[in-house]
Every structure is written in C-alpha cells, then in structure tokens.
Motif scaffolding. Structure first.
Motif, PDB file in Angstrom:
ATOM      1  N   VAL A 236       0.857  -1.193   0.000  1.00 12.30           N
ATOM      2  CA  VAL A 236       0.000   0.000   0.000  1.00 12.30           C
ATOM      3  C   VAL A 236       0.890   1.240   0.000  1.00 12.30           C
ATOM      4  O   VAL A 236       1.831   1.348   0.799  1.00 12.30           O
ATOM      5  CB  VAL A 236      -0.918   0.012   1.237  1.00 12.30           C
ATOM      6  CG1 VAL A 236      -1.748   1.294   1.277  1.00 12.30           C
ATOM      7  CG2 VAL A 236      -1.817  -1.211   1.241  1.00 12.30           C
ATOM      8  N   PHE A 237       0.563   2.178  -0.881  1.00 11.66           N
ATOM      9  CA  PHE A 237       1.372   3.398  -0.958  1.00 11.66           C
ATOM     10  C   PHE A 237       1.348   4.134   0.371  1.00 11.66           C
ATOM     11  O   PHE A 237       0.284   4.370   0.943  1.00 11.66           O
ATOM     12  CB  PHE A 237       0.855   4.306  -2.069  1.00 11.66           C
ATOM     13  CG  PHE A 237       0.988   3.688  -3.425  1.00 11.66           C
ATOM     14  CD1 PHE A 237       2.241   3.349  -3.919  1.00 11.66           C
ATOM     15  CD2 PHE A 237      -0.129   3.404  -4.196  1.00 11.66           C
ATOM     16  CE1 PHE A 237       2.386   2.759  -5.162  1.00 11.66           C
ATOM     17  CE2 PHE A 237       0.006   2.819  -5.444  1.00 11.66           C
ATOM     18  CZ  PHE A 237       1.255   2.488  -5.917  1.00 11.66           C
ATOM     19  N   GLY A 238       2.533   4.483   0.851  1.00  7.01           N
ATOM     20  CA  GLY A 238       2.626   5.241   2.090  1.00  7.01           C
ATOM     21  C   GLY A 238       2.588   4.376   3.344  1.00  7.01           C
ATOM     22  O   GLY A 238       2.734   4.892   4.450  1.00  7.01           O
ATOM     23  N   GLY A 239       2.405   3.059   3.190  1.00  5.89           N
ATOM     24  CA  GLY A 239       2.364   2.179   4.353  1.00  5.89           C
ATOM     25  C   GLY A 239       3.736   2.010   4.987  1.00  5.89           C
ATOM     26  O   GLY A 239       4.756   2.221   4.343  1.00  5.89           O
ATOM     27  N   LYS A 240       3.739   1.626   6.267  1.00  6.75           N
ATOM     28  CA  LYS A 240       5.020   1.484   6.979  1.00  6.75           C
ATOM     29  C   LYS A 240       5.132   0.091   7.582  1.00  6.75           C
ATOM     30  O   LYS A 240       4.130  -0.559   7.889  1.00  6.75           O
ATOM     31  CB  LYS A 240       5.113   2.519   8.116  1.00  6.75           C
ATOM     32  CG  LYS A 240       5.132   3.962   7.639  1.00  6.75           C
ATOM     33  CD  LYS A 240       6.484   4.348   7.066  1.00  6.75           C
ATOM     34  CE  LYS A 240       6.465   5.769   6.511  1.00  6.75           C
ATOM     35  NZ  LYS A 240       7.367   5.968   5.376  1.00  6.75           N
ATOM     36  N   LEU A 241       6.357  -0.308   7.794  1.00  8.89           N
ATOM     37  CA  LEU A 241       6.633  -1.600   8.412  1.00  8.89           C
ATOM     38  C   LEU A 241       6.198  -1.567   9.881  1.00  8.89           C
ATOM     39  O   LEU A 241       6.571  -0.666  10.634  1.00  8.89           O
ATOM     40  CB  LEU A 241       8.141  -1.872   8.316  1.00  8.89           C
ATOM     41  CG  LEU A 241       8.637  -3.219   8.821  1.00  8.89           C
ATOM     42  CD1 LEU A 241       8.081  -4.357   7.963  1.00  8.89           C
ATOM     43  CD2 LEU A 241      10.160  -3.245   8.813  1.00  8.89           C
ATOM     44  N   ALA A 242       5.399  -2.563  10.298  1.00  9.32           N
ATOM     45  CA  ALA A 242       4.993  -2.643  11.701  1.00  9.32           C
ATOM     46  C   ALA A 242       5.805  -3.701  12.434  1.00  9.32           C
ATOM     47  O   ALA A 242       6.070  -3.572  13.634  1.00  9.32           O
ATOM     48  CB  ALA A 242       3.501  -2.962  11.796  1.00  9.32           C
TER      49      ALA A 242
END
Lengths: 714, 154
Positions: A236-242
């Motif tokens: 997903v665009f703009g998503g970050k690693l959790a």
C-alpha cells in the motif's frame, strides 16, 4: 597544471599538459570505459579531471558522454558533435561515459540528468565548442611546428595539413605541442554545410556490444564479494513496516542477513535466487496507513468532485466563458486517462559499495547528480566522495530519473559493509513505480453562427509530478508538466481557457515518456476531432485551417497526410486518424490506419509519422526514436492501465500489464522535415500524437468518440 | 552436483536443484548476457537454447537441464559472427538493447528449423519476446536479411 578559461557563458574548459603528453580539453576521465565495460587503459593520453576530449599520442581521440544511454542513441550523437568540429578520424574515436561531476551538468536542467529530450539541445553548443577549441589548438600547434601562418593550415580526418606544401601531422603527433598552446578566446563553429558527421546516419557505437551480450547493464555489474539484495515493500502506498519475522527467511540456504530499511525489509543473500526464496519466506506486518482503502473507483469520484473547483489558470485568451455562453452551439466531453507504469525492460536495480570514507555506485540511472546527492545524504559523506558509474540502461522513459533504487542499495551496502547489488523483481517494478498521472478532463467548445470554433475550455484535474520533485516550481497552482500539451494549444481559437486543479489521491507520480503531453495531446487532439466531426469538416483540413500561424505544425501535418494518402480512400476495412503536436522543441504529426473487428478489437496496421526536430544530428536515430515513441504510446493507447484496489496496484507483470508485441506491430514510416532550426528533442515528441491518431481512426470507424484510454470498445 | 554444458564448457554446480537456470548462468557461472526481465516466462529476455530449442531460463529449473547442452548469447557464435548478429548491426536494431539477447536467440532457433520464414512465421516466433523500445520492425527486417544471406551461402 592547467589554466581555466571561459568560452561563451557556460562552457568552462580546462587545458592540461598531462603526464602522457596528450592534449586534454573539457571533461573528466572515468575509471570505466563504455561499451563492454572494460577499463580505459590510457598510457598514451592524459588523466586529469575535466575533459570532453582527450587526444592521445597514439592518435586515439577519447570523447566523453555525460548523458545516459537508454536506447535513444545519445552515446553516438554527442560524440558526433565533438568529432565533427574536431575533424576527428571516427575510426580512432573512443567513447567513455562520464562520472557524476559538475562539469557534466546539463545546462538546460542544472544538474547531470538525462531527460526532457534535452541531451542534444543542451550539449549542441558546448560540445561543439569543445571540439572546435581542440581543433584550433591542434592547428596552432602544427603552424608553430612548421613555422607557417595558421591560415595556411587545414584539418582533415584526424590530421593537420599544410595547404601549400602538403605536409601532414596527425593529431597524436601534435598532442604534446597542442597542450602548450594558448587557448583561443573564441572559436568559429562550422557552418552546417561543412558538417561531416552531423546529419549523417553514423552507426550506433553501442550496437556491437548489444548483439553479443557484452553490454553491461545495471543488473550485469559484478564486483568481488558482491551480495544480492531484494526488498519487500509495503504493497500500500505510504504504508510502513509494523514488524517482521525473519526466521524462515534466514533458514534459506544462501541468505545472509535480513533487516529493516526505510522502504521495507531487505533480504541479503548470495545471489538473486536465495534472496527471492528468502523474501518469499518473510512474515511481515504492515501499518497500511491512510491509503489502505484507495481504489480506482474512489480516485475517479475524487477527481469528479475536484473538477467542481475552479482551478488555477494555465492559459487565458479572450473570454472563453462569455464566448461559449453566447455561442450558437456547444460541445462538451469528459476525457480520462489512467495511471501508467513505465515497465522498462530492465527492472530497477543499483549496485553500491559503501565504505568508511567512500561510496561507489554502479547504476542504470538517468540522474547522476541525484544519485550522488542521495548517497551523500545516506552515508554522510561529501558529494565528491560518491563515485557514480553509469551503466547501460535497459530502458529509462523517465523512471530512472528517480532515486528510490539508489537509496535502497546505498542503505543496504552501508549496513552489511559489502558491495551489494539491489535487484527489483518485475512485480516490484510494476507495483512500486512513479506512475504517469491519471487525469480527469472536462472540455467544452463554442461554435459560432457560421460554424467557426470561437471558444475552447479545458479543465484538467490530476496529481502533480513537480509538487513532489521540484515543489518550488509549482507556482500559482500550476505544474507546467500537468498542462503541457493543453495550455499551449496551437489552434487559432479566439477564446481559450485552460485550468488545472491539482488533486493528489496518493499514488506516486513521475515523468513518463513525454510527460504531460502524453495525456493532454490525447485529450485535445481527440476533442478537436469531435469538433471537426460536429461541423462536418475533414479533420486534417480543419487542423490546417487553424494552424495558419504555426507553420512547423502545419508542415508536419501536411507531410504526414500526404504520405499517408489522406483524401484517398483507405484500404478496405481500414480507417485513418490524424493528430499533431509540438513538444520538447519538435513537431510531430502521425496518421494511423486502423481496423476495428466486429468484436471491437482494434488493430493498427500502419502509422505514417512526420517530424520536424530542427537540424538533425543522426537521421537514423531520429527514425528509430519515432518508431520507439510510437510503439511506447501504442501500448498505452491499446492496452496499458494501472488500477488500484485496497490501496494496492492490481497489475504485477507482463501477463496482466500487457505491452505491444510483434504480432500487433504496425508498419511505421517516418518522414523528416529538412530544417535549419536549432535541434529539438527526439526521444519523446513521437509519443503524444499516436494515441489520438489511433483514437481518431477508431472514432471514424465506429462513429463514437474515444474519450478514455486504453481504448476499449463494446 | 549438477553437470551442465554451457557454450561447450562443462560446469559442475552445487546448488538448490530448483534454482532457475537463469540465475545459475548469471550468478554462478557469470554469463550476464542472458537477462532477467519478468521471471514468469512472459517477456523472453532470458531465452537460451537447450539442446538447440529455445527455452525461458527464468522458469527452467537447473535440475531439468542437467547433462543437456545450453547455448547462451555469448556462445551463439565466435566473435559475433552469426548472420543474425551481423543483420542486427546492419539494420541498427538495438536501442536500449536489454531484450536483444532474447530476441537474437529466439530468431536463431527460428532460422535453425525454418531457414526461409514467412512474415507470419517471424511474427509467430518472435511475439513472445517483448521490446519496450519498439524495435520490432527492425527485428523483422534483420531476420529477413539474415535468412536471405544464409540462403545465398547455401
């Protein structure tokens, strides 16, 4: 050592008498030679920063290319400019790819970057001046050697000749002495009638290496101790690693390390395959962020809503609103184009070797200065400590002006303390691109009582490329790349209003071959055909009438129409469409001959292209670039579309992002206008007219205008 | 250990047998003329010959070609002398050049089994190989040229 001189405003040349005794002018000598990627051995010539041209005592003339070779033939075209003014012996010319350095900045862009179809336009004067300066000093050296006036000497094919006595000295024999001669303050450039290489189809210098598999592309770089890395990025665009679990990946034989970087999780291994198997074994949790619900349907609705805003004015001529309000007849239409991936044949990649005090990058990049700055920021090293080696590029199309792949490679090499080759899979490449902007366009036209086109309104909604890469250039709400091909409508309409609403749904956008003109020319040239159709006018003659003040548009239009047999009946079952556009300093018209099957399948049989790109450096390259730009645009016209669902790109590879293949390839013929105008661009201007030429042919065939790409009937 | 014959040389490679031939060629043996373009046999940039037949190295497990004779672009001819390589130069086919190894290897397999291909034969054989630079028209010309030169020789 040397002395700095200034010739003209921009061309700084450094002349150095070097250890090997050669003459050095202009640019810099890199460690890596072009072609097969071998090392430049240079025992007979100089080695000193700043040189476009090096003349060795062995008569070898080394010419530098500061632009990236991505298929457009620049590695041949730029040396032709220097060689011509130098009167070089082409068989003794050696060509090298320049490193990242200020001396190589593209004067039209202000950094070392190959884009905007600028290479020949930018270097036309400075590189010719560099060649002419070298020639003048060799002439001077010969005259001094023979103790004769310079005017009695001439040059021919790598040598100076004394006219009256017939004595001859090769450039190599003169190199030592030439290096000691004063640098002329100004040099005369050749009259075009004197060109020996410019204007001729000099064979491309990179072809022999490319037919035996020896040309080194980014993915072909091999360094001792080099590791291979793949990165898993948030879909997903703009998503970050959790969070992630690397245990299964680390259990794969050949996987060395797994760790987080800015863009995702890096898997470093002994080669592509273990890296890929390791990456497939990763368990990763993403924080998908604000765009998790994004979809193509929502983007279209968003654009429709944004279209209600008035927008920034890109062009205003007369009073289009008032003229339309009182016109006898009105036409209006909505045009839409999708996001597009670049899909370069070589997926993104970069090789980096970060050490404590240095960083070397081997990259198929269009943007050497950008690569240098990106690496400097990540490593904390000074820009001069970052060495950039430009490999051959397996396609560029604007994608390789980005720095995402460079940043990843540098971050990973820095972490593992080893040379690392970052490779992207094709899926990575399609799903993590900077896409050609999708746009939504509202058009309307007013027709006067006597059938004249009295007003034209074009309202554009879409994201801005410059808002990301060059935000200070977005002034009063206008990104000029978003309105190019629309605001500069060439037709004689007394009232024109072009407006732009910058609306960014969150899908990253970037430069895609011909940029704004790639979509705007489709929109404007198709709507113009709608108007011609409504008025019962021939689309070619209608354009001609409206282009009286634009002779270069009109000349290519005429040339394409004539050669396509416009006015005579097309072969049975076929229909013609025409379009014309000026972009990047050149003018191109195309006529497409198309059939539509009863199932709605569109087939393009023939394309006739006419181009005016000013003075031509290499005519075969111009023809090849028109062919290439047409095929690239045909894929977009007939098939390509990036769609979004759940914040993700739905396409992933060539099975669901189909591009033109040989069985759909039309016959293309290219006609070049003879011109004495300064050179225009050739890499991009062939793309804008093809989609509307095809769409207009389909309109003729079906009677229904095509208002959306890719063309889908039924 | 898997025994491979590549361009007439014998190699013994100790590798996961499921590894695609492409990565054995590129990463283990060091022959980088064969390109990675898609990984799913959709673009043809990785085309090599296995016992003379064109094959997509990116989806060919190395174990399946044990003992077979593999030819890559580097081994197609000595010094680039194959009629197709010559024709590719004369017709100025390559632009970026990335797909051209796959194009030439596919065309070579075509001419080996069909020395005088029709235009339809050419399109049928070559449509599996993508060129984003759009060199298809020149590829057609180069194949015709090479076919003619071969026929003349015979």
């Amino acid at each position: 050592m040397g002395e700095m001189v200034t010739i003209g405003r921009r061309s700084f040349l450094k002349i150095t008498a070097a250890a090997g005794g050669g003459l050095l002018i202009g640019f810099y000598l890199p460690a890596r030679a072009s072609g097969s990627g071998g090392r430049a051995s240079d025992a007979t010539a100089a080695f000193t920063p700043n040189a476009w041209i090096r003349v060795g005592t062995d008569d070898v003339v080394t010419l530098m290319v500061a632009s990236s070779e991505m298929g457009q033939g620049v590695m041949t075209a730029i040396p032709m400019l220097a060689a011509d003014e130098l009167d070089a012996d082409w068989s003794k010319v050696r060509i090298e790819t320049a490193p990242a350095a200020r001396e190589y900045f593209n004067p039209l862009i202000g950094q070392q970057l190959t884009g905007g179809s600028t290479a020949v336009r930018a270097f036309w004067m400075p590189v010719r001046q560099a060649g002419a300066t070298a020639r003048a000093m060799l002439l001077d050296a010969a005259a001094a050697t023979w103790r004769v006036p310079v005017v009695e000497c001439r040059t021919d094919t790598g040598a100076v000749i004394h006219r009256t006595s017939g004595r001859r000295l090769s450039y190599g024999a003169l190199a030592h002495r030439a290096a000691t001669r004063p640098v002329p303050k100004s040099v005369a450039l050749k009259d075009p009638s004197e060109f020996r290489f410019i204007g001729t189809p000099v064979p491309r210098v990179d072809t022999p290496a490319k037919v035996v598999g020896a040309a080194v592309f980014g993915q072909d770089v091999r360094l001792p101790g080099m590791l291979t890395a793949l990165v898993l990025r948030c879909p997903v665009f703009g998503g970050k690693l959790a969070g992630f679990d690397a245990s299964a990946a680390l259990a794969v034989a050949g996987v060395r390390q797994v760790f987080a970087i800015e863009s995702g999780v890096a898997v470093v291994a002994d080669g592509f395959w273990p890296a890929k198997v390791g990456r497939d074994a990763l368990h990763v949790h993403w924080n998908e962020g604000a765009h998790a619900g994004l979809s193509s349907v929502l983007i279209e609705r968003r654009f429709q809503a944004a279209a209600l805003r008035p927008g920034a004015i890109a062009r205003s001529l007369g009073n289009a609103d008032a003229a339309e309000a009182r016109s006898a007849r009105k036409l209006d239409a909505i045009y839409e184009v999708p996001y597009l991936a670049h899909a370069c044949m070589e997926p993104m990649n970069c090789t980096a070797d970060v050490r404590a005090d240095s960083c070397e990058i081997w990259a198929p990049t269009q943007a050497q200065t950008g690569a240098q700055r990106t690496a400097a920021k990540i490593t904390g090293l000074a820009e001069e400590r970052i060495k950039v080696h430009t490999t051959f590029l397996g396609g560029g199309f604007g994608r390789r002006s980005e720095q995402d792949f460079v940043a990843e490679a540098v971050q990973i090499s820095k972490s593992v303390h080893a040379p690392v080759q970052l490779l992207w899979t094709r899926e990575d490449d399609i799903q993590h691109d900077f896409y050609r902007p999708a746009t939504y366009n509202r058009l309307s036209a007013g027709i006067g009582t006597h059938g004249a086109l009295v007003s034209w309104r074009h309202h554009i909604v879409g994201p801005s490329i410059f808002a990301r890469v060059f935000p200070e250039s977005v002034k009063n709400g206008i990104d000029r790349t978003s309105v190019e091909g629309a605001a500069d409508l060439p037709y004689a309409v007394p009232n024109i209003r072009v407006t732009y609403v910058l609306d960014d749904p969150g899908v990253p956008v970037g430069f895609w071959r011909s940029v704004g003109s790639s979509q705007n020319t489709f929109v404007t040239e198709c709507f113009l055909d709608e108007i011609a159709h409504a008025l019962g006018k021939d689309p070619y003659q209608f354009r001609r009438q409206l282009l009286k003040k634009h002779p270069r548009h009109r000349a290519v239009l005429d040339l394409a129409a004539t050669n396509a047999g416009w006015g005579s009946p097309p072969p049975a079952g076929r229909h013609r469409g025409i379009a014309v556009a000026g972009s990047f300093g050149s003018y191109v018209a195309e006529v497409a001959e198309v059939s539509v099957s009863e199932h709605g399948k569109v087939r393009v049989h023939r394309v006739v292209c006419a181009v005016d790109c000013g003075m031509v450096v290499n005519p075969d390259t111009v023809v090849a670039q028109m062919e290439s730009a047409i095929v690239y645009g045909l894929s977009a016209a007939l098939a390509d579309e990036i769609t979004i669902k759940d914040g993700r790109v739905q396409q992933s590879n060539f099975d669901n992002y189909p591009v033109l293949r040989m069985d759909s390839m039309p016959e293309i013929e290219v006609h070049i206008v003879r011109s004495t105008e300064p050179p225009g661009g050739v890499g991009e201007p062939g793309t804008p007219p093809i989609a509307p030429a095809v769409a207009n042919a389909v309109f003729t065939a079906t009677g229904k205008p095509v208002r959306r790409l890719p063309i889908r009937l039924g | 250990m898997i025994q491979l014959y590549v361009n007439g040389n014998q190699y013994s490679v100790d590798i996961d047998p499921g590894t695609p031939l492409l990565w054995v060629l590129r990463d283990t043996i060091g022959l980088t003329g064969t390109k990675y373009g898609c990984g799913i046999a959709a673009c043809g940039a990785c085309t090599v010959h296995v016992d003379g037949e064109p094959a997509r190295a990116c989806v060919t497990p190395v174990s399946s070609v044990a003992g077979k004779h593999i030819t890559t672009i580097e081994g197609l001819s000595k010094d680039g002398g194959h009629p197709l390589q010559h024709a590719w130069i004369v017709e100025e086919v390559p632009q970026c050049g990335f797909c051209q190894s796959g194009q030439i290897m596919t065309a070579a397999a075509l001419l080996a089994r069909n020395p005088r291909p029709t235009d339809t034969d050419i399109d049928d054989a070559m449509s599996g190989i993508i060129c984003r630079c759009g060199t298809y028209q020149r590829i057609r010309r180069a194949i015709r040229r090479a076919a003619q030169s071969k026929v003349k020789e015979e």
